[in-house]
Design a protein around this motif. Structure first.
Motif, PDB file in Angstrom:
ATOM      1  N   ASP A  38       0.803  -1.226   0.000  1.00 38.79           N
ATOM      2  CA  ASP A  38       0.000   0.000   0.000  1.00 38.79           C
ATOM      3  C   ASP A  38       0.837   1.279   0.000  1.00 38.79           C
ATOM      4  O   ASP A  38       0.283   2.376   0.054  1.00 38.79           O
ATOM      5  N   ILE A  39       2.177   1.149  -0.040  1.00 40.76           N
ATOM      6  CA  ILE A  39       3.039   2.326  -0.118  1.00 40.76           C
ATOM      7  C   ILE A  39       4.072   2.122  -1.216  1.00 40.76           C
ATOM      8  O   ILE A  39       4.402   0.995  -1.579  1.00 40.76           O
ATOM      9  N   GLY A  44       3.473  -0.139  -4.135  1.00 38.61           N
ATOM     10  CA  GLY A  44       2.227   0.591  -4.370  1.00 38.61           C
ATOM     11  C   GLY A  44       2.469   1.912  -5.055  1.00 38.61           C
ATOM     12  O   GLY A  44       2.265   2.980  -4.465  1.00 38.61           O
ATOM     13  N   LEU A  45       2.896   1.874  -6.300  1.00 34.70           N
ATOM     14  CA  LEU A  45       3.276   3.098  -7.003  1.00 34.70           C
ATOM     15  C   LEU A  45       2.090   4.001  -7.298  1.00 34.70           C
ATOM     16  O   LEU A  45       2.273   5.163  -7.667  1.00 34.70           O
ATOM     17  N   ASP A  46       0.877   3.481  -7.144  1.00 35.21           N
ATOM     18  CA  ASP A  46      -0.315   4.309  -7.370  1.00 35.21           C
ATOM     19  C   ASP A  46      -0.567   5.271  -6.221  1.00 35.21           C
ATOM     20  O   ASP A  46      -1.285   6.257  -6.377  1.00 35.21           O
ATOM     21  N   GLY A 232      -9.549   8.953 -11.065  1.00 39.59           N
ATOM     22  CA  GLY A 232      -9.189   8.265 -12.294  1.00 39.59           C
ATOM     23  C   GLY A 232      -8.080   7.233 -12.147  1.00 39.59           C
ATOM     24  O   GLY A 232      -7.881   6.406 -13.050  1.00 39.59           O
ATOM     25  N   VAL A 233      -7.374   7.246 -11.019  1.00 39.19           N
ATOM     26  CA  VAL A 233      -6.245   6.332 -10.839  1.00 39.19           C
ATOM     27  C   VAL A 233      -6.708   4.881 -10.777  1.00 39.19           C
ATOM     28  O   VAL A 233      -6.018   3.970 -11.242  1.00 39.19           O
ATOM     29  N   TYR A 234      -7.913   4.676 -10.237  1.00 36.62           N
ATOM     30  CA  TYR A 234      -8.361   3.298  -9.985  1.00 36.62           C
ATOM     31  C   TYR A 234      -9.450   2.840 -10.952  1.00 36.62           C
ATOM     32  O   TYR A 234     -10.186   1.894 -10.667  1.00 36.62           O
ATOM     33  N   GLN A 235      -9.521   3.485 -12.115  1.00 38.78           N
ATOM     34  CA  GLN A 235     -10.584   3.163 -13.069  1.00 38.78           C
ATOM     35  C   GLN A 235     -10.440   1.763 -13.670  1.00 38.78           C
ATOM     36  O   GLN A 235     -11.408   1.193 -14.162  1.00 38.78           O
ATOM     37  N   HIS A 236      -9.243   1.193 -13.634  1.00 36.96           N
ATOM     38  CA  HIS A 236      -9.053  -0.149 -14.196  1.00 36.96           C
ATOM     39  C   HIS A 236      -9.347  -1.247 -13.177  1.00 36.96           C
ATOM     40  O   HIS A 236      -9.338  -2.436 -13.532  1.00 36.96           O
ATOM     41  N   GLY A 237      -9.595  -0.870 -11.912  1.00 34.36           N
ATOM     42  CA  GLY A 237     -10.091  -1.822 -10.934  1.00 34.36           C
ATOM     43  C   GLY A 237      -9.044  -2.605 -10.181  1.00 34.36           C
ATOM     44  O   GLY A 237      -7.840  -2.476 -10.383  1.00 34.36           O
ATOM     45  N   TRP A 238      -9.558  -3.456  -9.286  1.00 34.05           N
ATOM     46  CA  TRP A 238      -8.680  -4.190  -8.371  1.00 34.05           C
ATOM     47  C   TRP A 238      -7.946  -5.352  -9.021  1.00 34.05           C
ATOM     48  O   TRP A 238      -6.861  -5.724  -8.589  1.00 34.05           O
ATOM     49  N   ASP A 239      -8.511  -5.939 -10.065  1.00 38.42           N
ATOM     50  CA  ASP A 239      -7.867  -7.110 -10.673  1.00 38.42           C
ATOM     51  C   ASP A 239      -6.533  -6.744 -11.327  1.00 38.42           C
ATOM     52  O   ASP A 239      -5.512  -7.391 -11.099  1.00 38.42           O
ATOM     53  N   SER A 240      -6.545  -5.696 -12.151  1.00 37.50           N
ATOM     54  CA  SER A 240      -5.305  -5.315 -12.834  1.00 37.50           C
ATOM     55  C   SER A 240      -4.310  -4.693 -11.857  1.00 37.50           C
ATOM     56  O   SER A 240      -3.104  -4.935 -11.956  1.00 37.50           O
ATOM     57  N   LEU A 241      -4.809  -3.914 -10.887  1.00 34.05           N
ATOM     58  CA  LEU A 241      -3.899  -3.270  -9.944  1.00 34.05           C
ATOM     59  C   LEU A 241      -3.212  -4.304  -9.049  1.00 34.05           C
ATOM     60  O   LEU A 241      -2.030  -4.170  -8.714  1.00 34.05           O
ATOM     61  N   ARG A 242      -3.939  -5.336  -8.699  1.00 37.45           N
ATOM     62  CA  ARG A 242      -3.357  -6.396  -7.870  1.00 37.45           C
ATOM     63  C   ARG A 242      -2.158  -7.031  -8.580  1.00 37.45           C
ATOM     64  O   ARG A 242      -1.104  -7.272  -7.966  1.00 37.45           O
ATOM     65  N   THR A 243      -2.292  -7.274  -9.860  1.00 36.48           N
ATOM     66  CA  THR A 243      -1.195  -7.846 -10.645  1.00 36.48           C
ATOM     67  C   THR A 243      -0.057  -6.842 -10.800  1.00 36.48           C
ATOM     68  O   THR A 243       1.123  -7.204 -10.699  1.00 36.48           O
ATOM     69  N   ASP A 244      -0.400  -5.578 -11.042  1.00 35.37           N
ATOM     70  CA  ASP A 244       0.623  -4.536 -11.154  1.00 35.37           C
ATOM     71  C   ASP A 244       1.447  -4.457  -9.868  1.00 35.37           C
ATOM     72  O   ASP A 244       2.683  -4.365  -9.907  1.00 35.37           O
ATOM     73  N   ARG A 245       0.764  -4.478  -8.718  1.00 36.51           N
ATOM     74  CA  ARG A 245       1.460  -4.390  -7.430  1.00 36.51           C
ATOM     75  C   ARG A 245       2.430  -5.569  -7.261  1.00 36.51           C
ATOM     76  O   ARG A 245       3.517  -5.431  -6.717  1.00 36.51           O
ATOM     77  N   TYR A 246       1.999  -6.741  -7.692  1.00 42.89           N
ATOM     78  CA  TYR A 246       2.843  -7.938  -7.616  1.00 42.89           C
ATOM     79  C   TYR A 246       4.146  -7.732  -8.383  1.00 42.89           C
ATOM     80  O   TYR A 246       5.251  -7.954  -7.860  1.00 42.89           O
ATOM     81  N   GLN A 248       5.455  -4.890  -9.338  1.00 41.41           N
ATOM     82  CA  GLN A 248       6.202  -3.773  -8.763  1.00 41.41           C
ATOM     83  C   GLN A 248       6.927  -4.182  -7.478  1.00 41.41           C
ATOM     84  O   GLN A 248       8.036  -3.707  -7.202  1.00 41.41           O
ATOM     85  N   ALA A 249       6.311  -5.071  -6.693  1.00 41.63           N
ATOM     86  CA  ALA A 249       6.962  -5.563  -5.477  1.00 41.63           C
ATOM     87  C   ALA A 249       8.225  -6.352  -5.828  1.00 41.63           C
ATOM     88  O   ALA A 249       9.253  -6.238  -5.143  1.00 41.63           O
ATOM     89  N   ILE A 250       8.152  -7.137  -6.894  1.00 42.16           N
ATOM     90  CA  ILE A 250       9.344  -7.874  -7.352  1.00 42.16           C
ATOM     91  C   ILE A 250      10.406  -6.891  -7.831  1.00 42.16           C
ATOM     92  O   ILE A 250      11.591  -7.006  -7.499  1.00 42.16           O
ATOM     93  N   GLU A 251       9.974  -5.893  -8.621  1.00 44.60           N
ATOM     94  CA  GLU A 251      10.917  -4.903  -9.147  1.00 44.60           C
ATOM     95  C   GLU A 251      11.574  -4.115  -8.015  1.00 44.60           C
ATOM     96  O   GLU A 251      12.775  -3.810  -8.080  1.00 44.60           O
ATOM     97  N   LYS A 252      10.833  -3.811  -6.969  1.00 47.61           N
ATOM     98  CA  LYS A 252      11.382  -3.090  -5.819  1.00 47.61           C
ATOM     99  C   LYS A 252      12.320  -3.972  -4.989  1.00 47.61           C
ATOM    100  O   LYS A 252      13.110  -3.465  -4.196  1.00 47.61           O
TER     101      LYS A 252
END
Length: 529
Positions: A38-39, A44-46, A232-246, A248-252
């Motif tokens: 979440d940070i 949590g780049l969003d 507008g940040v969350y218009q693509h919803g929880w499914d795509s953001l959940r994968t993005d966070r995954y 990004q966590a690896i990249e971090k």
């Protein structure tokens, strides 16, 4: 005359020694219901958290840092260095009739405030307490010389009633405090802490500040300007953001490369199946949640500026963590009898749900109040440029019981065997100070880590983690966390000897710690607010 001169010389040396106390100041920042990603520093780049990103870039992060999965038990362990049952809060801040479940901190378990005050520190608390409701259990009676905040587990972020019936019951040094209308509680918690630091600056000794924000815990409320930042940040919803966070966590570097994301929770609706109006509604809720986190980060920026102003920024240890994973729960979970406004505004009373919370805990499994990694795994940052390695990520495998011995190590504070004639509980954790300044990658401990909360159990020993849930009739699950931190693959059937070993270790720990069968103390109704 000689005696007088000797006394003057002695007192002068004491004053000089006191004034030259070079021990570091300590700030312990705890947030509430924040998910693993979440940070920004954890993927949590969003959500914009530049000050936390600064602390991470100049400090050390742990991939694995554990809490007790829910508010009061976590705070009990954090404040005392004990497992929650040993400190008296094995279930929650309610009395269930046994010493391990009495619902407030016992006197055998000393608080950070008590030990550090005894060691010559100024002790300050601002924010949430939640480890004892009665007067003799309040912060001022447990070692904190200056204190501001609320005693219970949850509160509104805005005052909507009058002084005679406040909806935000606050105390300042044991006296009632009225939150001005339109004042956001996160700001008041921050500004009270800063005011205390200015007061303390005249005391010529180091300080310990426990800064316990209730954000982003429900009710979901934030200043509108912070909410609108995320339009507008969350218009693509929880499914795509959940994968993005995954990813990004690896990249971090905070989640192991090559490991999979936790399986999707089957109770969550597919974002693409929602109507347009439903999507707008759910976007707003996540905007509020992001705004609450954003505002905490802004507050940390004010705190860092204050340290610089007081010329204490180069000799202050800052630790940041969450008390548990993001809040679970199905569908809307609105307190309809309390909800009189649009989500986010004063008078609203909305709660975070599985849908966005699974994103918050991504790539880990499950939610707050569960012993899976998503419930007990927290983002963890330590900042102390004088000693702590910069922009480093370690496996860590730390636990909140390790915070107290680590802080006492920094403070050169002795943990006493007796305190006010009472024999104290020995500390359960270990100091990880050495890990922060060396190439050591993981805390070296001789014993496993254990969890029990409302019948849910877990053991972590090396790479192995044993889980058994009350709701599942204690069916045993075994996970190799080094290969499967998402807990997708239960390998209990393949390693019965490991299961037996961990069950034996748990039974011994439970006996030593005062844990009893949950059915023996199970409340007749839900006592959680």
């Amino acid at each position: 005359m000689k005696r007088t001169l000797s006394l003057i010389l002695f007192l002068s040396l004491c004053v000089i020694g006191f004034a030259q106390d070079k021990r570091p100041n300590i700030i312990l920042v705890l947030v509430d219901d924040l998910g693993f990603t979440d940070i920004e520093p954890f993927g949590g780049l969003d959500v914009k958290t530049p000050n936390l990103s600064k602390l991470a870039a100049e400090g050390t992060r742990f991939q694995e840092f554990y809490n007790n999965s829910i508010c009061a038990p976590t705070r009990a362990s954090l404040l005392t260095g004990q497992y929650a049952h040993k400190a008296g809060i094995g279930y929650f801040n309610v009395n269930l009739g046994l010493p391990a479940y009495q619902g407030f901190l016992n006197r055998e378990s000393l608080t950070l405030g008590e030990v550090l005050k005894n060691a010559g520190y100024s002790t300050i608390l601002s924010g949430k307490w939640h480890v004892g409701d009665d007067y003799d259990q309040w912060p001022a009676q447990r070692g904190f010389e200056r204190s501001f905040g609320f005693i219970g587990g949850a509160v509104n972020f805005y005052e909507i009633n009058d002084r005679e019936n406040p909806s935000v019951p606050l105390l300042k040094n044991n006296e009632p405090f009225y939150l001005p209308k339109d004042r956001y509680l996160t700001d008041e918690i921050t500004d009270q802490a800063i005011s205390f630091l200015h007061e303390q600056d005249n005391e010529q000794k180091p300080f310990f500040l426990y800064l316990a924000y209730n954000a982003p815990h429900w009710p979901l409320q934030a200043p509108e300007e912070d909410i609108q930042k995320y339009k507008g940040v969350y218009q693509h919803g929880w499914d795509s953001l959940r994968t993005d966070r995954y990813h990004q966590a690896i990249e971090k570097g905070v989640f192991p490369e090559g490991q999979k994301i936790a399986k999707r929770d089957s109770t969550i609706q597919l974002w693409d199946k929602l109507t347009y109006d439903e999507q707008q509604y759910w976007q707003r809720r996540q905007q509020v949640f992001a705004g609450m986190i954003d505002h905490v980060d802004q507050s940390l920026g004010k705190l860092l500026a204050t340290l610089k102003e007081l010329k204490k920024d180069e000799n202050t240890v800052i630790i940041f963590l969450s008390d548990n994973g993001a809040q679970g729960g199905e569908r809307t979970r609105i307190y309809t009898t309390r909800n009189t406004e649009t989500v986010g505004r004063p008078g609203s009373y909305d709660v975070q749900n599985n849908n966005w919370s699974q994103t918050g805990n991504s790539p880990l499994r499950s939610f707050k109040d569960n012993p899976y990694e998503g419930g007990i795994g927290a983002p963890f940052i330590v900042w102390y440029p004088k000693e702590v390695k910069a922009n480093v990520i370690k496996k860590g495998t730390g636990h909140i019981i390790d915070i107290a011995p680590t802080l006492y190590d920094f403070a050169q504070a002795r943990y006493p065997e007796t305190f006010s004639t009472i024999k104290t509980n020995t500390l359960s954790g270990v100091s990880f100070r050495n890990l922060l300044s060396t190439n050591q990658n993981q805390i070296d401990r001789s014993k496993p880590l254990f969890w029990e909360r409302a019948g849910n159990r877990a053991v972590r020993h090396g790479k192995w983690k044993l889980v058994s849930l009350y709701s599942n009739n204690y069916q045993v699950e075994l996970y190799n966390i080094d290969e499967d931190r998402a807990e997708n693959n239960n390998v209990a059937d393949q390693f019965p000897e490991v299961v037996q070993e961990l069950e034996n270790l748990y039974a011994q720990w439970a006996k030593e710690t005062g844990v009893v069968d949950y059915d023996r103390i199970k409340p007749q109704r839900n006592l959680l607010r």
